[in-house]
Every structure is written in C-alpha cells, then in structure tokens.
Design an enzyme around this catalytic site. Structure first.
Site, PDB file in Angstrom:
ATOM      1  N   SER A 121      41.350  51.769  32.742  1.00  0.00           N
ATOM      2  CA  SER A 121      41.261  52.767  33.273  1.00  0.00           C
ATOM      3  C   SER A 121      42.745  53.875  33.762  1.00  0.00           C
ATOM      4  O   SER A 121      43.387  54.416  33.569  1.00  0.00           O
ATOM      5  CB  SER A 121      40.369  53.672  33.375  1.00  0.00           C
ATOM      6  N   PHE A 168      37.926  45.748  33.965  1.00  0.00           N
ATOM      7  CA  PHE A 168      37.945  46.805  35.511  1.00  0.00           C
ATOM      8  C   PHE A 168      38.980  45.917  36.646  1.00  0.00           C
ATOM      9  O   PHE A 168      39.603  45.540  37.358  1.00  0.00           O
ATOM     10  CB  PHE A 168      37.147  46.655  36.839  1.00  0.00           C
ATOM     11  N   CYS A 198      30.605  45.561  44.402  1.00  0.00           N
ATOM     12  CA  CYS A 198      31.216  45.594  45.789  1.00  0.00           C
ATOM     13  C   CYS A 198      30.371  47.075  46.215  1.00  0.00           C
ATOM     14  O   CYS A 198      30.898  47.741  47.339  1.00  0.00           O
ATOM     15  CB  CYS A 198      32.958  46.088  45.656  1.00  0.00           C
ATOM     16  N   ARG A 239      38.880  34.775  42.457  1.00  0.00           N
ATOM     17  CA  ARG A 239      39.774  34.368  41.709  1.00  0.00           C
ATOM     18  C   ARG A 239      40.285  32.832  41.719  1.00  0.00           C
ATOM     19  O   ARG A 239      40.591  32.260  40.389  1.00  0.00           O
ATOM     20  CB  ARG A 239      41.066  34.714  41.933  1.00  0.00           C
TER      21      ARG A 239
END
Length: 404
Positions: free
Chosen positions: A257, A234, A346, A210
């Site tokens: 979602s 995502f 991941c 980030r």
C-alpha cells in the site's frame, strides 16, 4: 546500598525459572527511591535474593532482570562484556551478509536493546528504562565491539511510551547516514533507509526465509524447465521479491500500500540488474487486491504472505485472527497445484500454535490438500531465550499444495 524490590508471596516462581520480566502486580514493596533504569536488588517475600534488575516506575513491566547471581553485579564492565559477546556470536553471518542484528534484547541479556548493523552503519533502539539509563556505556561498547563508527538511533517505537520515555531519533555517533545504505544478502543488494524505514530500515529477521524462497524458485526451475510465477503480498521494499528473482523466478507480482516502499523496491530491482518485465509492482490494499486477482482468474506457483503486525496486544487477537484467516484463504485460492505458500505472522500476541490453527482453518475452507513442509521463524541473529518465549514474535509456515 542498592534499592530493593520485594515480591508478593508466590510471585518469585517466574524468576526462579529465569523469566526476565517482573510485572507491577508482582511487587509488594519498593525499598529506597530508585529512579528510572536504576539497578535494584530483587528479593522474594521470604527475603532471599532472586535477581539484579533495572527499575521502570512507569511501566507495567516494573523491572527487567539483568543477572540471577548476587555476586554477578551488572556494572559497566559486565555491560561491555555482554555487548562484546552478542556481537561476537553474530560473526559467522558476516560471510553471507552485512545486514545483521547484533543485539536482540532479552536474548542477549540486555533487555530492551536492539542493535542492527547495515554495512558500516549501526542502528539502535533503546526500548526500556534500564538500557536507556546505560546508553553512554552501551554506545561505547558497541563502537568498540563492532568496529563501526556511525550510529543512528531509532528509539521511536511505541514501547518507549510504555516505559515512560519520550521518542528520540538521530545521529548519536559519527556521521549522518546517507539517504540509502546499500547492503548485500546472499549476493542480492538492497538499499535501506535507516532513518525512515520500517523497524530499523529492513526486515533482517526474514533472511533465512528469503533464502528459502530463493531455493524453492531454483528447485522449481530445475524440475520444470521454467521459472515460477510468484505473488509477494505486503512486499515493502521487495525483500522476498528480489530473492525470488535471484532464484530464477519468471515473474514476481508484488503488492504493497506504500508508494514510497514500492519506489525503493523498483530501485532495488535496477540495483541488481533484473529485467524490469520480470517484476510487477502494484500499489493497493492487499486484502482487496487478493480478491481482484482471484476474480481475474490469476494463479501462482508461490505466494508469500508477510503482513505487518495485526495484533499489538492480546486485546486484538480475535481481530488479528480474522485478518490472518482472510489473507490465508485468498492466498490459497490463488495457488496452483504443486504450488507453495509462505505465510507469516510477526504479532507476538499470536503464538505458534494459534497461527497454525488459523492457517489450517483457511486450508479447510479453501478445500485444498496441503502439506506443511516446515515451521519457520527468525534467523540465527534473533535467538530465542528459552525462558522468555515472548521473544518468539516471528513465526511462519511453509505449505505445499498437493497435485501435479
């Protein structure tokens, strides 16, 4: 007298390299009647001592090693010392954030134990029989080493079932956590739901990435005199989105979602005082939305692809590879010349080399000229134990598209 595991001939090789897992197929004999999590002495077929380990009769990982020297007994004092050392190693991070992983399982010599700190709140995951059996001692050590008094347990991962353990959640020390725990990371504030959020509530492991996204946004503004336009796929509760906004991004389009996650992401935008017109939140299937954006002629200066785990085991690698290829290809097709792609996996079953090959295949199919700026991974508080490569679950690539 401790119970003993005796290995089959030749199966001592991994332990001699200090790999901490002993699979059921490597065990020739169990001497004594050890219960779940009980300490056992591990011997080779020739009788020599190899390790002290925690026994797990229900798991294919039949034992997880504590120590490698016979005189180094993993008793209560040893466990407290391991916890104290793990917490102390993360102390330098507290200057930049109060969201930190304090214990990272095998890397800290405490196989199966995960502990995250959010402000004054600790969140635990006891994922193996050995640490479950030592829960009381470990909890006491965590309280002493961290100075925190509130601990919420999130021992609800699928690994518990594989260890023959039932899922358990709830307060195990101190008070009930608030609906949201507020943390800060490099000056950006996030609300974290430690009771119901993914993992322990937040993706602490992406802190450094980030920060990288924010630096890319800052550098873009300095060079071009305008903020970049970014796409965060995502997005969950907006981790990368908020970092980009803090870096001066002009607009960040974020897709997930989960309506619940997006609601918290919007709250986090307000929490930091960012103008709402700089952030667009889309509730949609990412695979479908990437195609819709392409059909609409949308383009971006930076695309973040940080999907959930596509491969839970080696049985799902082929399917996962197709999914990573799909999103990478469509993400690349949305990228402007000079733009940046931050792509992550991941899935522990997808290793670094395979992930790079998958993304490279997408680059070829997209007919894009790309530089790989860096391979990316988890932050300082998620160290990789060199004898346990399975710990390197998070991997990523920073790519830059050539062109003006």
């Amino acid at each position: 007298m401790s119970a003993e595991l005796v290995l089959k001939p030749g199966k001592e090789k991994s332990l001699l390299r200090r790999h901490p897992w002993i699979y059921a197929t490597a065990v020739a004999e169990v001497r004594g009647r050890p219960g779940p999590g009980e300490r056992v002495r591990v011997r080779g077929a020739d009788g020599r001592f190899l390790a002290w380990a925690a026994f797990s009769p229900a798991s294919q990982i039949r034992a997880r090693c504590w120590t490698w020297a016979e005189e180094e007994l993993p008793d209560e004092a040893w466990l407290r010392a391991r916890v104290a050392a793990a917490v102390a190693a993360r102390a330098p991070l507290m200057a930049d954030t109060d969201a930190v992983r304090l214990v990272f399982g095998e890397a800290d010599g405490l196989p199966g134990l995960i502990v995250d700190r959010y402000g004054r709140q600790l969140v635990t995951q006891f994922q193996a029989a050995g640490v479950e059996a030592q829960r009381a001692v470990l909890l006491e050590a965590l309280l002493a080493a961290s100075g925190c008094s509130d601990v919420y347990d999130r021992s609800d991962a699928a690994t518990r079932a594989r260890e023959g353990l039932t899922e358990t959640t709830g307060v195990i020390a101190g008070a009930e956590p608030p609906a949201l725990v507020e943390v800060q990371e490099h000056g950006v504030r996030y609300g974290v739901d430690v009771r119901r959020g993914h993992k322990t509530g937040f993706y602490i492991d992406q802190r450094d990435n980030r920060a990288l996204a924010r630096r890319i946004a800052e550098d873009f503004r300095a060079r071009h005199g305008r903020g970049l336009r970014a796409l965060n796929c995502f997005c969950y509760t907006g981790g990368f989105s908020l970092a980009l906004l803090a870096g001066g991004a002009e607009e960040v389009v974020s897709i997930d979602s989960s309506a619940e996650a997006l609601a918290l992401a919007r709250d986090n935008t307000e929490r930091n005082g960012f103008a709402p017109d700089r952030a667009q939140w889309i509730e949609a299937d990412v695979f479908e939305q990437l195609r819709r954006l392409r059909e609409a002629g949308e383009t971006f200066d930076l695309v973040v692809l940080d999907p959930p785990k596509f491969a839970s085991s080696h049985h799902h690698v082929d399917r996962a590879a197709r999914a990573y290829k799909d999103i990478s290809l469509n993400g690349l097709r949305l990228l402007r010349p000079g733009g940046h792609l931050l792509s992550f996996s991941c899935s522990g079953a997808i290793d670094v080399d395979l992930f790079q090959k998958i993304v490279a295949g997408a680059v070829i199919d997209a007919r894009a000229e790309m530089w790989m700026r860096a391979r990316l991974g988890a932050g300082f508080d998620h160290p990789l134990l060199m004898t346990h490569p399975e710990g390197e679950y998070l991997k990523g690539l920073w790519l830059e598209r050539l062109g003006a």
